[in-house]
Design an enzyme around this catalytic site. Structure first.
Site, PDB file in Angstrom:
ATOM      1  N   HIS A  26      22.194  -7.020  41.114  1.00 48.94           N
ATOM      2  CA  HIS A  26      22.978  -7.480  40.495  1.00 48.94           C
ATOM      3  C   HIS A  26      23.412  -6.570  39.133  1.00 48.94           C
ATOM      4  CE1 HIS A  26      23.284 -10.034  43.600  1.00 48.94           C
ATOM      5  NE2 HIS A  26      21.809 -10.107  43.417  1.00 48.94           N
ATOM      6  N   HIS A  65      21.841 -10.976  49.235  1.00 48.67           N
ATOM      7  CA  HIS A  65      23.421 -11.115  48.256  1.00 48.67           C
ATOM      8  C   HIS A  65      23.737  -9.954  47.811  1.00 48.67           C
ATOM      9  CE1 HIS A  65      20.446 -14.461  47.383  1.00 48.67           C
ATOM     10  NE2 HIS A  65      21.403 -15.007  48.088  1.00 48.67           N
ATOM     11  N   ASP A 125      15.098 -10.535  51.494  1.00 53.34           N
ATOM     12  CA  ASP A 125      16.205 -12.313  51.375  1.00 53.34           C
ATOM     13  C   ASP A 125      17.083 -12.896  52.984  1.00 53.34           C
ATOM     14  OD1 ASP A 125      17.184 -10.411  50.492  1.00 53.34           O
ATOM     15  OD2 ASP A 125      17.717 -12.323  48.366  1.00 53.34           O
ATOM     16  N   ASP A 133      19.546  -6.045  51.264  1.00 57.29           N
ATOM     17  CA  ASP A 133      19.026  -7.820  50.616  1.00 57.29           C
ATOM     18  C   ASP A 133      20.717  -8.283  50.986  1.00 57.29           C
ATOM     19  OD1 ASP A 133      18.248  -8.743  48.365  1.00 57.29           O
ATOM     20  OD2 ASP A 133      19.904  -9.993  47.984  1.00 57.29           O
TER      21      ASP A 133
END
Length: 342
Positions: A158, A195, A282, A193
């Site tokens: 991120h 996200h 995740d 991931d």
């Protein structure tokens, strides 16, 4: 498989994070690092400690002033007797605000868009070590072209060149991918991931030598919210080299694997010299973020299909938070990637 790590990665360990109007348990605890390390030790992988000698690789991706800020902010914070024990911003600029202040609280908000990146005395050595793990992983892959697992923690996908967000401070995957372009020319990134890899996407948005593919929760529904839509495809020399596949809540194995296959198809068309996998767990059905429903079998199948690309591959650890299943997800993926019994 060769595994790269560094013990300093456990030095960042804030126990809480401020979200939804209250302090909640921090999902990115140092225990993640220990679980991953125990798992690869039990499976008898070759484990190497990264040297901390490539600081210049960090500023090839990140703004030097931002890196200096990360290195010094905790010391500056503790000079103020009225401030709390953890560095957390309370102001943030918007797109209408364009000048960076020099006062600590203002500068902290400038470099962070949320409260999800608390900073303690151990944060800088941990995030620097994670970046060096990624760099050394890229170096080892470039010299041997055998698969390498960079066991990075805290995660990084991120992080922007001058912005920490989403428990990410330095973009380990982007730092490593940039290094790989020097040896392999074109590099493909597949981020699994749960996200979206908003920082990675931004960094390579206009570059012709890096393909970025991401499979993630629809940003209309969950963080990072402001990037990751399917119509974001890159610009300039990077036009068409961003491939986003946003998926709905509770996505199961078959849909997720189909998305991985679609990303693999893009990689084959791009014909890179190397592959970097931003490896998040995740998406797992037992992960505390409770977003997708990916099983151990799903992670194993992802490992098999990514290995079938038969490219020099660097695995860079991203998310995957504390649950009894975390080590199992890693084991399932790595064993399948190496065609070992699960």
């Amino acid at each position: 498989m060769l595994v790269i790590h560094h013990p300093d990665q456990a030095l960042h360990d804030p126990d809480q994070v401020f979200r939804t109007g209250r302090f909640i348990d921090q999902p990115d605890r140092a225990e993640r690092y220990r679980i991953f390390l125990d798992t690869v030790r039990q499976d008898r992988h070759e484990i190497v400690e990264a040297p901390l000698n490539r600081a210049g690789a960090v500023t090839e991706i990140h703004d030097p002033d931002y890196v200096a800020f990360l290195r010094t902010v905790h010391a500056r914070w503790t000079e103020n007797p009225g401030y709390g024990p953890v560095v957390i911003p309370n102001v943030h600029p918007t797109h209408r605000m364009h000048r960076k202040p020099t006062e600590l609280l203002g500068e902290l908000g400038w470099y962070s868009n949320s409260t999800s990146c608390p900073i303690t005395a151990g944060t800088w050595p941990a995030i620097f070590a994670a970046a060096q793990v990624a760099v050394h992983g890229a170096e080892r892959l470039a010299s041997a072209a055998a698969p390498v697992y960079a066991m990075c923690r805290p995660p990084g996908h991120h992080a922007y060149p001058d912005l920490m967000t989403g428990v990410c401070y330095l973009n380990n995957a982007a730092i490593a991918a940039h290094q790989l372009t020097r040896r392999f020319g074109k590099v493909a990134i597949i981020d699994i991931d749960v996200h979206h890899c908003n920082g990675t996407q931004f960094i390579f948005w206009e570059r012709p030598d890096v393909l970025v593919c991401s499979i993630h929760i629809d940003p209309r529904l969950s963080a990072p919210y402001y990037a990751g839509h399917a119509d974001e495809t890159g610009e300039g020399a990077g036009a068409g080299l961003t491939f986003n596949q946003p998926l709905p809540w509770a996505t199961p194995d078959p849909v997720w694997i189909d998305a991985i296959d679609a990303a693999i198809g893009r990689v084959r068309g791009f014909a890179p010299g190397a592959l970097l996998v931003s490896l998040g767990f995740d998406a797992g059905e037992h992960d505390p973020v409770a977003t997708f429903r990916i099983t151990d079998a799903g992670f194993a199948e992802a490992g098999r299909r990514l290995a079938a690309l038969a490219l020099p591959t660097l695995l860079v650890q991203e998310g995957g938070y504390l649950s009894p299943s975390l080590g199992g997800y890693l084991r399932s993926f790595l064993r399948a990637f190496e065609h070992r019994p699960i």
